[in-house]
Every structure is written in structure tokens, then in C-alpha cells.
Design a protein around this motif. Structure first.
Motif, PDB file in Angstrom:
ATOM      1  N   MET A 224     -39.982 -12.190 -44.864  1.00  0.00           N
ATOM      2  CA  MET A 224     -40.165 -13.402 -44.074  1.00  0.00           C
ATOM      3  C   MET A 224     -41.121 -14.372 -44.759  1.00  0.00           C
ATOM      4  O   MET A 224     -40.975 -15.592 -44.648  1.00  0.00           O
ATOM      5  N   LYS A 225     -42.091 -13.829 -45.490  1.00  0.00           N
ATOM      6  CA  LYS A 225     -43.015 -14.686 -46.243  1.00  0.00           C
ATOM      7  C   LYS A 225     -42.274 -15.434 -47.344  1.00  0.00           C
ATOM      8  O   LYS A 225     -42.482 -16.631 -47.572  1.00  0.00           O
ATOM      9  N   VAL A 226     -41.368 -14.719 -48.010  1.00  0.00           N
ATOM     10  CA  VAL A 226     -40.551 -15.352 -49.049  1.00  0.00           C
ATOM     11  C   VAL A 226     -39.647 -16.417 -48.445  1.00  0.00           C
ATOM     12  O   VAL A 226     -39.529 -17.535 -48.962  1.00  0.00           O
ATOM     13  N   LEU A 227     -38.980 -16.080 -47.319  1.00  0.00           N
ATOM     14  CA  LEU A 227     -38.063 -17.029 -46.681  1.00  0.00           C
ATOM     15  C   LEU A 227     -38.804 -18.267 -46.206  1.00  0.00           C
ATOM     16  O   LEU A 227     -38.307 -19.392 -46.372  1.00  0.00           O
ATOM     17  N   ARG A 228     -39.979 -18.086 -45.630  1.00  0.00           N
ATOM     18  CA  ARG A 228     -40.752 -19.246 -45.175  1.00  0.00           C
ATOM     19  C   ARG A 228     -41.107 -20.150 -46.342  1.00  0.00           C
ATOM     20  O   ARG A 228     -41.016 -21.376 -46.230  1.00  0.00           O
ATOM     21  N   ALA A 229     -41.504 -19.560 -47.472  1.00  0.00           N
ATOM     22  CA  ALA A 229     -41.843 -20.363 -48.660  1.00  0.00           C
ATOM     23  C   ALA A 229     -40.626 -21.127 -49.161  1.00  0.00           C
ATOM     24  O   ALA A 229     -40.720 -22.308 -49.532  1.00  0.00           O
ATOM     25  N   LEU A 230     -39.447 -20.485 -49.153  1.00  0.00           N
ATOM     26  CA  LEU A 230     -38.226 -21.164 -49.583  1.00  0.00           C
ATOM     27  C   LEU A 230     -37.873 -22.301 -48.639  1.00  0.00           C
ATOM     28  O   LEU A 230     -37.479 -23.395 -49.063  1.00  0.00           O
ATOM     29  N   LEU A 231     -37.998 -22.039 -47.339  1.00  0.00           N
ATOM     30  CA  LEU A 231     -37.643 -23.027 -46.325  1.00  0.00           C
ATOM     31  C   LEU A 231     -38.476 -24.302 -46.452  1.00  0.00           C
ATOM     32  O   LEU A 231     -37.991 -25.402 -46.174  1.00  0.00           O
ATOM     33  N   LEU A 232     -39.720 -24.161 -46.889  1.00  0.00           N
ATOM     34  CA  LEU A 232     -40.620 -25.313 -46.957  1.00  0.00           C
ATOM     35  C   LEU A 232     -40.597 -26.009 -48.309  1.00  0.00           C
ATOM     36  O   LEU A 232     -41.301 -26.993 -48.503  1.00  0.00           O
ATOM     37  N   GLN A 233     -39.786 -25.512 -49.249  1.00  0.00           N
ATOM     38  CA  GLN A 233     -39.707 -26.159 -50.558  1.00  0.00           C
ATOM     39  C   GLN A 233     -38.972 -27.496 -50.465  1.00  0.00           C
ATOM     40  O   GLN A 233     -38.043 -27.652 -49.668  1.00  0.00           O
ATOM     41  N   ASP A 234     -39.356 -28.439 -51.313  1.00  0.00           N
ATOM     42  CA  ASP A 234     -38.730 -29.762 -51.305  1.00  0.00           C
ATOM     43  C   ASP A 234     -37.278 -29.723 -51.755  1.00  0.00           C
ATOM     44  O   ASP A 234     -36.488 -30.603 -51.386  1.00  0.00           O
ATOM     45  N   ASN A 235     -36.921 -28.729 -52.574  1.00  0.00           N
ATOM     46  CA  ASN A 235     -35.550 -28.665 -53.076  1.00  0.00           C
ATOM     47  C   ASN A 235     -34.623 -27.862 -52.168  1.00  0.00           C
ATOM     48  O   ASN A 235     -33.529 -27.477 -52.563  1.00  0.00           O
ATOM     49  N   ARG A 236     -35.089 -27.578 -50.950  1.00  0.00           N
ATOM     50  CA  ARG A 236     -34.255 -26.902 -49.953  1.00  0.00           C
ATOM     51  C   ARG A 236     -34.106 -27.798 -48.732  1.00  0.00           C
ATOM     52  O   ARG A 236     -35.016 -28.548 -48.378  1.00  0.00           O
ATOM     53  N   ASP A 237     -32.955 -27.706 -48.088  1.00  0.00           N
ATOM     54  CA  ASP A 237     -32.738 -28.535 -46.905  1.00  0.00           C
ATOM     55  C   ASP A 237     -31.754 -27.834 -45.975  1.00  0.00           C
ATOM     56  O   ASP A 237     -30.961 -26.991 -46.408  1.00  0.00           O
ATOM     57  N   PHE A 238     -31.814 -28.193 -44.705  1.00  0.00           N
ATOM     58  CA  PHE A 238     -30.847 -27.682 -43.742  1.00  0.00           C
ATOM     59  C   PHE A 238     -29.634 -28.602 -43.743  1.00  0.00           C
ATOM     60  O   PHE A 238     -29.747 -29.805 -43.498  1.00  0.00           O
TER      61      PHE A 238
ATOM     62  N   LEU B 204     -29.777 -23.250 -44.278  1.00  0.00           N
ATOM     63  CA  LEU B 204     -30.697 -23.594 -45.359  1.00  0.00           C
ATOM     64  C   LEU B 204     -29.988 -23.474 -46.690  1.00  0.00           C
ATOM     65  O   LEU B 204     -29.461 -22.414 -47.027  1.00  0.00           O
ATOM     66  N   LYS B 205     -29.976 -24.566 -47.440  1.00  0.00           N
ATOM     67  CA  LYS B 205     -29.288 -24.589 -48.722  1.00  0.00           C
ATOM     68  C   LYS B 205     -30.128 -25.350 -49.744  1.00  0.00           C
ATOM     69  O   LYS B 205     -31.053 -26.090 -49.384  1.00  0.00           O
ATOM     70  N   ALA B 206     -29.787 -25.150 -51.012  1.00  0.00           N
ATOM     71  CA  ALA B 206     -30.435 -25.915 -52.066  1.00  0.00           C
ATOM     72  C   ALA B 206     -30.032 -27.377 -51.922  1.00  0.00           C
ATOM     73  O   ALA B 206     -28.868 -27.685 -51.640  1.00  0.00           O
ATOM     74  N   ALA B 207     -30.972 -28.295 -52.068  1.00  0.00           N
ATOM     75  CA  ALA B 207     -30.689 -29.724 -51.888  1.00  0.00           C
ATOM     76  C   ALA B 207     -29.608 -30.174 -52.850  1.00  0.00           C
ATOM     77  O   ALA B 207     -29.587 -29.798 -54.033  1.00  0.00           O
ATOM     78  N   GLY B 208     -28.690 -30.995 -52.336  1.00  0.00           N
ATOM     79  CA  GLY B 208     -27.620 -31.548 -53.174  1.00  0.00           C
ATOM     80  C   GLY B 208     -26.404 -30.666 -53.277  1.00  0.00           C
ATOM     81  O   GLY B 208     -25.461 -30.980 -53.987  1.00  0.00           O
TER      82      GLY B 208
ATOM     83  N   ASN C 210     -14.693 -14.820 -27.161  1.00  0.00           N
ATOM     84  CA  ASN C 210     -14.623 -15.025 -28.608  1.00  0.00           C
ATOM     85  C   ASN C 210     -16.028 -15.039 -29.191  1.00  0.00           C
ATOM     86  O   ASN C 210     -16.914 -15.724 -28.672  1.00  0.00           O
ATOM     87  N   CYS C 211     -16.218 -14.290 -30.270  1.00  0.00           N
ATOM     88  CA  CYS C 211     -17.548 -14.170 -30.871  1.00  0.00           C
ATOM     89  C   CYS C 211     -17.501 -14.547 -32.347  1.00  0.00           C
ATOM     90  O   CYS C 211     -16.608 -14.093 -33.084  1.00  0.00           O
ATOM     91  N   TYR C 212     -18.479 -15.369 -32.777  1.00  0.00           N
ATOM     92  CA  TYR C 212     -18.642 -15.757 -34.179  1.00  0.00           C
ATOM     93  C   TYR C 212     -20.015 -15.302 -34.662  1.00  0.00           C
ATOM     94  O   TYR C 212     -20.999 -15.359 -33.917  1.00  0.00           O
ATOM     95  N   SER C 213     -20.072 -14.846 -35.897  1.00  0.00           N
ATOM     96  CA  SER C 213     -21.335 -14.417 -36.490  1.00  0.00           C
ATOM     97  C   SER C 213     -21.901 -15.525 -37.367  1.00  0.00           C
ATOM     98  O   SER C 213     -21.168 -16.208 -38.094  1.00  0.00           O
ATOM     99  N   CYS C 214     -23.248 -15.690 -37.309  1.00  0.00           N
ATOM    100  CA  CYS C 214     -23.912 -16.754 -38.069  1.00  0.00           C
ATOM    101  C   CYS C 214     -24.716 -16.214 -39.255  1.00  0.00           C
ATOM    102  O   CYS C 214     -25.502 -16.951 -39.840  1.00  0.00           O
ATOM    103  N   VAL C 215     -24.546 -14.949 -39.609  1.00  0.00           N
ATOM    104  CA  VAL C 215     -25.422 -14.374 -40.634  1.00  0.00           C
ATOM    105  C   VAL C 215     -25.037 -14.790 -42.045  1.00  0.00           C
ATOM    106  O   VAL C 215     -25.841 -14.662 -42.970  1.00  0.00           O
ATOM    107  N   HIS C 216     -23.818 -15.294 -42.235  1.00  0.00           N
ATOM    108  CA  HIS C 216     -23.375 -15.698 -43.568  1.00  0.00           C
ATOM    109  C   HIS C 216     -23.633 -17.186 -43.799  1.00  0.00           C
ATOM    110  O   HIS C 216     -24.259 -17.859 -42.984  1.00  0.00           O
ATOM    111  N   SER C 217     -23.125 -17.696 -44.910  1.00  0.00           N
ATOM    112  CA  SER C 217     -23.396 -19.086 -45.288  1.00  0.00           C
ATOM    113  C   SER C 217     -22.829 -20.074 -44.276  1.00  0.00           C
ATOM    114  O   SER C 217     -23.311 -21.199 -44.163  1.00  0.00           O
ATOM    115  N   GLU C 218     -21.776 -19.659 -43.557  1.00  0.00           N
ATOM    116  CA  GLU C 218     -21.289 -20.437 -42.417  1.00  0.00           C
ATOM    117  C   GLU C 218     -20.658 -19.471 -41.419  1.00  0.00           C
ATOM    118  O   GLU C 218     -20.244 -18.364 -41.796  1.00  0.00           O
TER     119      GLU C 218
END
Length: 509
Positions: free
Chosen positions: A34-48, A504-508, A74-82
Motif C-alpha cells: 500500500m505504501k508503494v501504491l500510494r507513492a505511485l498514485l501521487l506521482q505526477d506521471n500517473r493519472d486516473f 490509475l494509469k501512466a499519464a498519456g 449481473n456482477c462485474y469485477s473491477c480488479v483488472h485494468s477495466e
């Protein structure tokens, strides 16, 4: 004396290396991840980035990485990229439709008899009084319990701290014909209480006027306490543990015979589950208070409660008092003094810190309770930190001159939650990342727009913002969920509902 160990920053690569070598235990691995994910989430080159949308004619539900459509069919899972389709339940008749549902996940520190008990499951209540436990991953039915042929059950609720849930029946309301005939109905409703992990019945009890008095409007189970609301704005608390110890007539086991059923099996149709908690007299009242809208919240360290007195001159205020002796805390009356269509909200922080979050249209105050033990002095409510919107402070003229020269004087000042102003709409806490997600709307461009501000939960520092692509129409209902690398926005559009998913994805990209 041992040398002082200096705390140093560890980069993501080193954390991942430690994990691969098995140096850290399971709990530490989760925290480091979670510490790693939080750091990635707050990076400038990452965006939702918005990756998925889907509409429905019925209510859409989100729970722990899963999106449910068509009343949980009907159930959809959100754990993957979409999101991707997970399962579809067989078509159900009106008698078998789900009235309510809860998602259950077993704790990691327990060894359970059945392997299926360790996996997440959906507990659903059907219209014909069946309680069904389904696999959250496949929709397969794992367990089925018949509740009763005498009482109509409709609502499910959690008592998380006790690892229990309760099922509430519909209220027995006195008909005008019965009232005219002089026939009184003592029974108000029934509660069925279950333990989870594994699923097991605790008992069914009757809420009656004879025991709890007249004017009962609602009953819930929370933190091991039965909370009864009355029409005179009174709220009374009773110990569920005391009720079990004193009034339990027989311990029941699902699938086994019961003397209360004449030797029939508990949970089988048509016998169901008998009323095995027979309350014959009123239990001791742990706590009682008069409050507006029968709304009371309990939490904090030491224990405090928040309520609004049922008086006109206290409207809009929130009183914070000690649960021990009902002493009002110093600075314990919180009032936003806001002029808005939506009232402000206040609640104990879900991070179990004992703090309080007070949400207004333009300000969010995070409060802390300060108390000195064994001093006899009242506790004190102090601000921990505060967040504010960027309001347009340009004064609006109260007098307008029309094209014909006629002077028109405005009778009302602009509302604090005016659609043209930046306004706080809701707050969501992400416990694993320790972030507060705050929805802010602004309609300056003529169309309602919203963005999410991510704040550090400990200090209130604004870390980044996330823009929502879709317009935000404040006249309809909205829900927002922030779950690690996923943001889910569910909105109502007239008679339809729509779900938007951001990842959360890499910007661009």
C-alpha cells in the motif's frame, strides 16, 4: 544503551526486492504494498483515466471491487485494468427476487470448517423469506436458510464489530379497522440475528409494545447494542449480550432439530427459525437521549456521542457529549452557520482515530477530542485541521436595474452551495492508502462539473486532484467509491442509472 535507529526512506524497488525474498511477513507485505501504491498514485506521471461506463434502468451497487446490476443479478469485477463480466445469476421470479444483500469477507486469522467459508460471499434476502449465501466470485449458491412463514423479513444490516448481521421484518402497523374494533397489536417487528464466519443463527426476538413501550418507530443492532427509536424523538440503548444471557430459551443450530419446532429442523421450509429469545420484561436501559430525527452517533476516545436536541433553537447544531455522564464537551456545540439547500453532516471518522469529520458546503473540519483522565474536567473539542473551497468572494449586488429602468431588490442572498460556487459534496475515506477523497463541484461554466481532491488523512495536506469527465447534475443522486487504484462514480440520470469507472494509469496512456 542501544544505539538510536534512524528511520530512513525505502524506495519501491527495495520494498519489492524484500517481498520477493520473503524477508517480511504477510501483514508487513500488505502495508509495504500500500505504501508503494500510494507513492505511485501521487506521482505526477500517473493519472486516473476513465476506462468504462455502463447504464442501467435499475439501481447499481458497488462493493469491494465488484459492481452489481439488475438487483445483484449481473456482477462485474473491477480488479483488472477495466471492469469485466464475472457472472449472471439465473432469472428469478418475483417471489425469489432479492430484497436486500450484504457482502461478507472472512477474517484472515480464523480457521473455518468449510473451505467456502474463507471466500467472500454475498448474503441475500429473498422476497419469500429465504436467506441465501452465494459465492462472490461465481454466484454459485453455497447455503440456503428458510427464515419464517409467519414473519415477513425485508432489511439486512451489519453489526461489524461483533461479526454479526441482523434481518429486520416489516413493521406490524395497526389498521383503522382493528383500531375501531378495539383490537391492539403488541408486536411491532422481529429481528433475526446471525453470526458470520461461519453462518450461524444467534436467535430471533420480538420487539413488542408490551416490553419496549408504545411509539417504537425503528430498531437496529450496532456495536452489540439494540438501538430503539421512538416517535417522541427518544432513542434508547439496550445490551444485546444481557438480552441473550437472560432471555435465550434454546441455543439453535442450522440444520439440526429444535424442541421449539417440535423436533423439526431449524432453517427448513415451512418451519424456518423459531423465536428463541423470549423477552418477558423491559431490559435495563443503558442510555437514553432525546434527539432530532432519532439520530445519534457514538464513538471517540473516551466514548462520546453526537446529537441534535429536538428544539427549534438548536436546529443546525451538533452537540458532542461524554457518554459516561452526558457532560457537554468544551467547544462541543458545532455549528456551520451555513445557508444552503443541503444540510451539513457530521460523523465519527471511519479510521478509528476517535476524530470527528464535520462537512459543510464550503468547509470541512476534522476535529479531535481532548480529554484528561481522572481530572473531573470536561473533554474539549479542538480542530485538528480544516479544508476549504475556493469561493468567489465578489459580493453580489442586492439591487438590480432592469432594461426598462425598474429597480428590483433581491430578497435572498446567494446560497453557500449555489451551483455556480465551488462546493463540497461528499467525503470518502480510503483506509488502506490513508487518504481522504473529497468531491468538489463547480458550475461556473454553465454545466455542473466535479473533481476529486485527495488529502493526506493525518495532516489534511492536499496531495492531488482528479477531474471527473462526465457532468455532475446536482439535482440527482450520486455515489462515489475510492478503492485503491479505482474510482467508481454512480449517478442517477432521470429514470436511469449510470456507472463510471476510473483507473490509475501512466499519464498519456
Amino acid at each position: 544503551m542501544a544505539p538510536c535507529r534512524r528511520k530512513r526512506a525505502v524506495n519501491a524497488t527495495e520494498l519489492l526486492t524484500r517481498r520477493s525474498r520473503g524477508i517480511t511477513d504477510a501483514g508487513t507485505i500488505v502495508r509495504l504494498n500500500m505504501k508503494v501504491l500510494r507513492a505511485l498514485l501521487l506521482q505526477d506521471n500517473r493519472d486516473f483515466t476513465k476506462v468504462w461506463s455502463k447504464t442501467s434502468k435499475s439501481t447499481i451497487m458497488y462493493e469491494n471491487g465488484k459492481i452489481y446490476f439488475e438487483n445483484y443479478q449481473n456482477c462485474y469485477s473491477c480488479v483488472h485494468s477495466e471492469p469485466h463480466f464475472l457472472y449472471k445469476l439465473p432469472k428469478r421470479s418475483k417471489l425469489e427476487k432479492f430484497e436486500d444483500a450484504l457482502l461478507c469477507q472472512s477474517p484472515l486469522d480464523k480457521t473455518l470448517a468449510s473451505p467456502s467459508d474463507h471466500k467472500a460471499s454475498l448474503v441475500a434476502l429473498t422476497a419469500n423469506n429465504w436467506l441465501c449465501r452465494l459465492s462472490a466470485e461465481t454466484g454459485e449458491e453455497l447455503q440456503r436458510v428458510y427464515l419464517s412463514s409467519k414473519h415477513k423479513f425485508r432489511y439486512l444490516g451489519w453489526d461489524v464489530s461483533q461479526e454479526m448481521f441482523y434481518i429486520k421484518s416489516v413493521q406490524n402497523k395497526e389498521t383503522p379497522l382493528a383500531r375501531q374494533a378495539g383490537v391492539t397489536q403488541s408486536t411491532v417487528m422481529h429481528l433475526a440475528i446471525f453470526h458470520v464466519f461461519p453462518l450461524q443463527i444467534v436467535g430471533i426476538l420480538e420487539i413488542s409494545k408490551k416490553v419496549f413501550g408504545n411509539g417504537v418507530t425503528d430498531v437496529v443492532l450496532s456495536q452489540g447494542v439494540i438501538v430503539v427509536s421512538y416517535s417522541n424523538k427518544s432513542v434508547k440503548l439496550y445490551s444485546f449480550e444481557h438480552i441473550i444471557q437472560r432471555y435465550l430459551t434454546e441455543k439453535l443450530t442450522l440444520g439440526r432439530q429444535s424442541s421449539l419446532l417440535g423436533g423439526k429442523t431449524v432453517g427448513d421450509v415451512p418451519f424456518g427459525i423459531p423465536v428463541n429469545i423470549q423477552i418477558t420484561d423491559c431490559p435495563p436501559v443503558l442510555f437514553e437521549v432525546l434527539c432530532s430525527n432519532n439520530s445519534i452517533q457514538i464513538g471517540g476516545y473516551p466514548w462520546h456521542y453526537i446529537y441534535t436536541p429536538p428544539c427549534k433553537n438548536h436546529k443546525g447544531t451538533h452537540h458532542i457529549c461524554s457518554l459516561k455522564d452526558s457532560t457537554l464537551a468544551t467547544n462541543g456545540i458545532q455549528n456551520m452557520n451555513c445557508c444552503s439547500l443541503e444540510s451539513d453532516g457530521i460523523f465519527f471518522h471511519p479510521d478509528d482515530s476517535g476524530r470527528i469529520i464535520h462537512v459543510g458546503p464550503t468547509v470541512i473540519n476534522v476535529l479531535k477530542i481532548l480529554s484528561e483522565l481522572n481530572t473531573g474536567l470536561p473533554s474539549k473539542v479542538a480542530e485538528d485541521y480544516s479544508m476549504a473551497t475556493h469561493q468567489n468572494n465578489t459580493p453580489t449586488s442586492q439591487v438590480t436595474v432592469t432594461s426598462s429602468g425598474r429597480t428590483v431588490k433581491r430578497r435572498f442572498r446567494q446560497l453557500d452551495d449555489d451551483p455556480d460556487q465551488e462546493t463540497f459534496r461528499m467525503v470518502e475515506y480510503e483506509d488502506e492508502l490513508d487518504l481522504l477523497a473529497v468531491v468538489v463541484t463547480n458550475g461556473e461554466e454553465g454545466e455542473g462539473r466535479a473533481h476529486i481532491r485527495l488529502y493526506d488523512n493525518q495532516h489534511g495536506t492536499l496531495l492531488r486532484t482528479v477531474d471527473l469527465v462526465e457532468p455532475w447534475d446536482e439535482t440527482y443522486r450520486h455515489e462515489l467509491f475510492f478503492d485503491k487504484d479505482t474510482i467508481v462514480h454512480i449517478e442517477q440520470k432521470k429514470t436511469n442509472f449510470c456507472c463510471h469507472v476510473y483507473k490509475l494509469k501512466a499519464a498519456g496512456k
